[in-house]
Design an enzyme around this catalytic site. Sequence first.
Site, PDB file in Angstrom:
ATOM      1  CG  ASP A  39      -2.169   0.796   0.992  1.00  0.00           C
ATOM      2  OD1 ASP A  39      -3.260   0.198   0.940  1.00  0.00           O
ATOM      3  OD2 ASP A  39      -2.073   2.045   0.844  1.00  0.00           O
ATOM      4  CE  LYS A  76      -5.525   0.866   4.589  1.00  0.00           C
ATOM      5  NZ  LYS A  76      -6.097   0.923   3.249  1.00  0.00           N
ATOM      6  CG  ASN A  91     -22.080  -6.696  -6.934  1.00  0.00           C
ATOM      7  OD1 ASN A  91     -22.291  -7.743  -6.326  1.00  0.00           O
ATOM      8  ND2 ASN A  91     -21.006  -5.969  -6.735  1.00  0.00           N
ATOM      9  CB  CYS A 107     -20.343  -3.484  -4.060  1.00  0.00           C
ATOM     10  SG  CYS A 107     -18.658  -3.887  -3.617  1.00  0.00           S
TER      11      CYS A 107
HETATM   12  C1  UDX Z   1     -21.725  -6.949  -2.043  1.00  0.00           C
HETATM   13  C2  UDX Z   1     -21.824  -8.313  -2.748  1.00  0.00           C
HETATM   14  O1  UDX Z   1     -22.707  -9.175  -2.045  1.00  0.00           O
HETATM   15  C3  UDX Z   1     -20.463  -8.930  -2.898  1.00  0.00           C
HETATM   16  O2  UDX Z   1     -20.557 -10.133  -3.620  1.00  0.00           O
HETATM   17  C4  UDX Z   1     -19.569  -7.950  -3.643  1.00  0.00           C
HETATM   18  O3  UDX Z   1     -18.292  -8.461  -3.837  1.00  0.00           O
HETATM   19  C5  UDX Z   1     -19.497  -6.639  -2.894  1.00  0.00           C
HETATM   20  O4  UDX Z   1     -20.808  -6.123  -2.717  1.00  0.00           O
HETATM   21  P1  UDX Z   1     -21.512  -6.075   0.465  1.00  0.00           P
HETATM   22  O5  UDX Z   1     -21.423  -4.695  -0.108  1.00  0.00           O
HETATM   23  O6  UDX Z   1     -20.581  -6.434   1.563  1.00  0.00           O
HETATM   24  O7  UDX Z   1     -21.301  -7.163  -0.692  1.00  0.00           O
HETATM   25  O8  UDX Z   1     -22.996  -6.202   1.006  1.00  0.00           O
HETATM   26  P2  UDX Z   1     -24.237  -7.239   0.890  1.00  0.00           P
HETATM   27  O9  UDX Z   1     -24.237  -8.157   2.047  1.00  0.00           O
HETATM   28  O10 UDX Z   1     -24.301  -7.839  -0.442  1.00  0.00           O
HETATM   29  O11 UDX Z   1     -25.448  -6.194   1.104  1.00  0.00           O
HETATM   30  C6  UDX Z   1     -25.660  -5.085   0.233  1.00  0.00           C
HETATM   31  C7  UDX Z   1     -26.852  -4.265   0.663  1.00  0.00           C
HETATM   32  O12 UDX Z   1     -28.049  -4.969   0.463  1.00  0.00           O
HETATM   33  C8  UDX Z   1     -26.860  -3.867   2.135  1.00  0.00           C
HETATM   34  O13 UDX Z   1     -27.288  -2.521   2.238  1.00  0.00           O
HETATM   35  C9  UDX Z   1     -27.870  -4.824   2.747  1.00  0.00           C
HETATM   36  O14 UDX Z   1     -28.447  -4.323   3.924  1.00  0.00           O
HETATM   37  C10 UDX Z   1     -28.868  -4.951   1.620  1.00  0.00           C
HETATM   38  N1  UDX Z   1     -29.691  -6.182   1.661  1.00  0.00           N
HETATM   39  C11 UDX Z   1     -29.130  -7.396   1.449  1.00  0.00           C
HETATM   40  C12 UDX Z   1     -31.068  -6.070   1.849  1.00  0.00           C
HETATM   41  O15 UDX Z   1     -31.599  -4.984   2.038  1.00  0.00           O
HETATM   42  N2  UDX Z   1     -31.823  -7.203   1.809  1.00  0.00           N
HETATM   43  C13 UDX Z   1     -31.293  -8.416   1.620  1.00  0.00           C
HETATM   44  O16 UDX Z   1     -32.059  -9.404   1.585  1.00  0.00           O
HETATM   45  C14 UDX Z   1     -29.910  -8.529   1.436  1.00  0.00           C
END
Ligand code: UDX
Length: 432
Positions: free
Chosen positions: A30, A35, A211, A263
Site C-alpha cells: 500500500d 497503514k 451485483n 458496491c
Molecule cells: C456486495 C456483494 O454481495 C459482494 O458479492 C460484492 O463483492 C461486494 O458487494 P456487500 O457490499 O458487503 O457485498 O454487502 P451485501 O451483504 O451484499 O449487502 C448489500 C446491501 O443490500 C446492504 O445494504 C444490505 O443491507 C442490503 N440487503 C441485502 C437487503 O436490504 N436485503 C437483503 O435481503 C440482502
Amino acid sequence: MKLCMIGTGYVGLVSGVCFSDLGNNVICVDKDQAKINSLKKGKIPIYEPGLEELVLKNYKNKRLSFSTDLKDSVRKSDIIFICVGTPSRKGGSGADLSQVFNVAKEIGKSINKFKIIITKSTVPVTTGDQIEKIIQKTNKKKKFSIVSNPEFLREGEAIRDFVYPDRVVVGTNDIKSNKILKTLYSPLISKGAQYLNTSRRAAELIKYASNAFLATKITFINEMANLCEKTNINIEDISIGMGLDKRIGGRFLRAGPAYGGSCFPKDTKAIINTADKFKTKLSVIKSVIKSNDNRSNLLLSRISKLLKNRLKNKKICFLGVTFKANTDDMRDSSSLTMIPILSKKGAKVSYYDPTGHKKEFNKYKNVSFENNIKDALKKSDLIVVHTEWNDFKSINFKSYLKGRKPIIFDMRNIYSPTKMKQQGFKYFGVGR
Ligand code: UDX
C-alpha cells in the site's frame, strides 16, 4: 506461490491474508505508509470479523508481509493482484480507474520475469484490455498475462466467503495462466467451490451483472413490501413463499431500507455507464437505481407520518447507522440520507452503532452519538432500527424505557410484532 496484493483495503487485505493462510507467500502493498506501519504492528484498519487473528497468525509465521515498495514487491512475486479502489467518478456515473491505471504503469516498470497480473478490483468491461496496452508500452516482449478474477466477498462475512466461495471466476484465454490459477485456488475447489474459466471480458461483466441482479432482487422485494403495507399482507410470507421456488431462492429477499455499501450503488451506476458506451440499454437496472434512490424518501415520509408530521424538536433514536451489520463501513448507507434530512427538519437525532461514532454526522446540528443503547434511547419519541446487528435483537426495551412508550420503527423486521404489541409498544416494521 509468491503473491503480491496491491492495495490493502477490504478486498486486498482479506484476499492477501486468506491466500497466505492457504500456504502462499504474500506481500501486501500500500502507498499509505501509516497503514503499512500499523499493519506491521498488528493493527487492522478495518472492522472485519476474524481478520485480525489471521493477520497476526500469518505475519508471525512470515508467510505474510507488508510493504510500501511496489517495485520490489512486484519483482519478488509471480502473481500480482490489483486491489485498489474503483470509486464512482466525481460528478459522473462511471468508475474512476485512475488508481488502477497508475498501479498498472508502476507494475509495467517493475516487471523482471513472467508475471500474471490480475484485476481483483471491480473494473468495467475492457479494463483488462486497457491495462494490457499500458503494460505493453514498457514491455514490448510480452512477459506478462492480464487476467480478471473478480472478488465476491461480503463485508462482515469476507473470510468465510473467501474460504467457501460459491464460485471462483477466472477470465483469461491464456492456458498457462489458467492452469496456475486453478492450482492457486485448488484448496478451495477441493472444498466444493466451482471454478469457472471465461474470457477476460466475461469475468469483468459477471461481477457487475451479479451485483446488479442482487440489487434488483432487493429492490423488487422492497417494492413488494410497499404493496404489502397497502394490502395488509406480511412481506415475510411473500419472501418465504417466493424463496422456496428453487429458481428464485430465498436470499436477498429481505425487505428493508435502501440498499447501500461500497458496491451495489456504485456498480449499478457503472454498468449503466458501460451499456451507454456500447450503445445499448439496461432499463431494468436503471429503474432499480431510481427505485432505490426513492426508498429513503419513502421511509422518511413514513417516519414523518408516525410522528404526525411534527418533526420539530422530536427526539429520534437510530439504532445502527452502517449500511448493514458486522461492518463499520458507512459508504452509501441510507442513514446518510435520512439523518441529515431529519436534522434539517428540526428533529433531534441520537444514534448508537456498535462500531462507534461516525464522523460523517459531525457537521449536522442536533445529531449526537451515544456510547450505549440505553443512553441513545433516552427521551426518544421514535426509535428507528436501521441496521440488523445481533446486539439489537434482544434489547429489553421495557427495562431501558422505564414505562415510556415511544414509537418503534423497525426497518429490518427483527422483532416479533405480536410480542412488541403485547408489551404495549406502538411497533411498525416494513411490509407488514
Ligand atoms: C456486495 C456483494 O454481495 C459482494 O458479492 C460484492 O463483492 C461486494 O458487494 P456487500 O457490499 O458487503 O457485498 O454487502 P451485501 O451483504 O451484499 O449487502 C448489500 C446491501 O443490500 C446492504 O445494504 C444490505 O443491507 C442490503 N440487503 C441485502 C437487503 O436490504 N436485503 C437483503 O435481503 C440482502
